[in-house]
Design a protein around this motif. Structure first.
Motif: not given
Length: 199
Positions: A12-17, A59-81
């Motif tokens: 997924y060419p996401f790329g957002r920071k 991109f349906a089912g793509a196993p890789v996500l390309i993201a921007g800087d500081n991905f996964g910031c914010g709360s510590s929710r394990e649900h994100a993973a």
């Protein structure tokens, strides 16, 4: 945990920071105690945008996500993973990650790869054209069919756990004999600590 060795496929060419965990999986999805089905709620606000990459059938089912800087910031929710895993994503490549998200990802068998922004920009182009990306954890490389090759660093302990599919429970079970021996010694030398005496 399923062992991770190589991951290959479209990305997924996401790329957002600064994508926080509330964007990855909104709070109203946190009422569940199961991991199943969270992929439907992943990136819900992004999916509401016309022409977003997550609704693109290419991109349906793509196993890789390309993201921007500081991905996964914010709360510590394990649900994100959990949500990313339920989407079928096995690796996220970004210039940097939130420490808590990176730890949660590792504990759930999701590989986080840190590469410089120039590499991210190139991989965004490759992914955007629908070409596959190959990640080799053993060699610690990200490659494309265009001879792009990027090396990444990873903590040796995390690398070993991912390659062997060993999570925290597995690590504890691997020390079962040592734990049993300690408990037996403790029962003999300090019987007041044994469950029978406490009961």
């Amino acid at each position: 945990m399923t062992p991770v060795s190589t991951i290959e496929g479209k990305a997924y060419p996401f790329g957002r920071k600064n994508v926080d965990t509330d964007v990855i999986i909104p709070a109203h999805w946190l009422k569940t105690i199961t991991r199943e089905g969270l992929g439907k709620g992943a990136f819900e606000t992004v999916k509401a945008e016309p022409g977003n990459v997550f609704d693109d059938p290419e991109f349906a089912g793509a196993p890789v996500l390309i993201a921007g800087d500081n991905f996964g910031c914010g709360s510590s929710r394990e649900h994100a993973a959990w949500a990313l895993d339920d989407m079928g994503i096995k690796a996220v490549i970004a210039p940097s990650f939130s420490d808590i998200f990176s730890g949660n990802a590792f504990k759930n068998g999701l590989l986080t790869v840190v590469l410089p922004q120039a590499a991210i920009d190139r991989l965004m182009t490759v992914a955007g054209e629908g070409d596959p990306i190959h990640i080799d954890l053993e060699a610690q490389t990200v490659t494309t069919r265009f001879q792009d090759r990027y090396e990444f660093a990873i903590d040796p302990f995390r690398k070993s756990c991912l390659l062997n599919g060993t999570d925290e429970i597995g690590l504890t079970l691997a020390s079962g004999d040592a734990i049993g021996n300690y408990e037996a010694r403790t029962a003999g030398s300090r019987p007041w600590l044994t469950p029978e005496m406490v009961a």
